[in-house]
Scaffold this active site. Structure first.
Site, PDB file in Angstrom:
ATOM      1  N   GLU A 167       0.829  -1.205   0.000  1.00 41.40           N
ATOM      2  CA  GLU A 167       0.000   0.000   0.000  1.00 41.40           C
ATOM      3  C   GLU A 167       0.860   1.249   0.000  1.00 41.40           C
ATOM      4  O   GLU A 167       2.020   1.237   0.375  1.00 41.40           O
ATOM      5  CB  GLU A 167      -0.934   0.020   1.214  1.00 41.40           C
ATOM      6  CG  GLU A 167      -0.352  -0.524   2.508  1.00 41.40           C
ATOM      7  CD  GLU A 167       0.860   0.191   3.042  1.00 41.40           C
ATOM      8  OE1 GLU A 167       0.869   1.433   3.028  1.00 41.40           O
ATOM      9  OE2 GLU A 167       1.809  -0.478   3.475  1.00 41.40           O
ATOM     10  N   GLU A 310       4.460  -0.817   1.701  1.00 33.42           N
ATOM     11  CA  GLU A 310       4.607  -1.056   0.259  1.00 33.42           C
ATOM     12  C   GLU A 310       4.603  -2.540  -0.110  1.00 33.42           C
ATOM     13  O   GLU A 310       4.615  -2.895  -1.271  1.00 33.42           O
ATOM     14  CB  GLU A 310       5.919  -0.455  -0.295  1.00 33.42           C
ATOM     15  CG  GLU A 310       6.116   1.008  -0.088  1.00 33.42           C
ATOM     16  CD  GLU A 310       7.469   1.497  -0.619  1.00 33.42           C
ATOM     17  OE1 GLU A 310       8.250   0.684  -1.169  1.00 33.42           O
ATOM     18  OE2 GLU A 310       7.756   2.698  -0.470  1.00 33.42           O
TER      19      GLU A 310
END
Length: 343
Positions: A167, A310
């Site tokens: 994300e 991430e």
């Protein structure tokens, strides 16, 4: 709504017996032996494989950033999407190292992003400030969930054998902490950390912001779309949808850190078997991550003090899954004509 199969325990038992026939003392490869059995149960394969992996990074903004809860301004979300597109982020480097398919999806960035190289599935331009109103409508939450579901299905159809979900969204540790507080019923002060690196004073402010939102909305974890609509975020909903799609297809899910594990808890609210397809990649430094892992009943593979997000921690842990599956290529005592130890 979702059809997630049960684990195949019979195949798991058969693989466990086979592992004990390999040329090593029983149990001597520790957690790797447990891992390959879990992967066999998930995939219904006596010789499971996790390659190639796929990495999906969902990006969205959070209206709660107006409350001053992040060390970085909101425009960093869009800037980082372009960094992903240009291959400059940690998850790009790590994805390349593990041979992963990679995609970044705009599910709710607050601005229009120009250029190519990302998937535009924007549901809305960031969530509303959940201290003042609901983050989004239930319909928007549903749309975001199915963006993730659709993108994961597409990647699975293209041949991935393990899913990593990441994300990008300034403010999303605040949103994830609020979601976790609602799901766990634990006090906010034991869940909230420094996120991207805020001061102690800002941590205290962040806790008060979350407590205000929870008092305003009284979110009910037994109604997951309501929970997502009241608190957010768009990328967390998409991550949960991607995990549901993977579990439906018996694809192992390698979890990243705090935000990802909170999304995993949300996915579990939609179907109780989803968690069976999850492996915790690493332990984040965020205090709430320990609580989220306990709720899922997962023990992480590595603890390297990471807190980037991430999908980076999961990518770093991925080779351990390869070690586990490659273990089955060892000779057995019989094939190698090695005497097996007795009592």
């Amino acid at each position: 709504m979702f059809n997630v199969p049960s684990l195949n325990k019979q195949i798991g038992n058969e693989v466990s017996v086979y592992v004990d026939q390999l040329t090593k003392p029983a149990g001597s490869l520790g957690r790797l032996e447990q891992l390959v059995v879990e992967l066999a149960e998930m995939t219904e394969a006596h010789f499971p494989t996790v390659t190639p992996p796929g990495v999906l990074v969902f990006a969205a903004d959070h209206g709660v950033t107006k409350e001053g809860i992040s060390a970085f301004p909101q425009e960093v979300t869009a800037q980082m999407v372009l960094n992903f597109v240009n291959g400059g982020a940690a998850i790009n480097v790590f994805s390349k190292q593990i041979g992963a398919s990679f995609a970044v999806i705009d599910v709710g960035v607050a601005t229009d992003i120009l250029g190519e190289g990302f998937v535009n599935e924007k549901v809305k331009y960031g969530t509303n400030n959940f201290c003042e109103q609901e983050a989004m409508t239930k319909e928007e939450a549903k749309q975001a969930l199915f963006v993730g579901h659709r993108q994961a299905k597409k990647m699975i159809e293209n041949g991935i054998r393990c899913l990593i979900v990441g994300e990008m969204g300034i403010g999303n540790t605040t949103t994830a902490s609020a979601l976790l507080a609602a799901i766990s019923r634990k006090p906010v002060d034991v869940l909230v950390g420094k996120g991207t690196g805020i001061s102690d004073e800002m941590v205290a402010h962040k806790r008060k912001v979350i407590e205000r939102a929870l008092a305003l909305h009284q979110p009910d974890p037994s109604a997951p779309f309501e929970l997502l609509s009241k608190i957010g975020g768009l990328e967390i909903a998409a991550m949960a949808g991607a995990m549901l799609a993977a579990a439906e297809e018996r694809i192992p899910i390698l979890l990243d850190g705090f935000i990802c594990t909170t999304a995993a808890l949300v996915a579990n609210l939609f179907h109780p078997h989803v968690g069976d397809y999850m492996i915790a990649g690493h332990r984040s430094q965020e205090p709430g991550h320990r609580v989220a892992l306990e709720l899922l009943g997962k023990e992480p593979l590595v603890d390297l003090g990471m807190r980037l997000g991430e999908g980076s921690g999961a990518a770093v842990a991925f080779p351990l899954l390869q070690f586990a599956t490659n273990m089955l290529k060892m000779a057995t005592f019989t094939s190698a004509q090695v005497s097996q130890g007795g009592e």
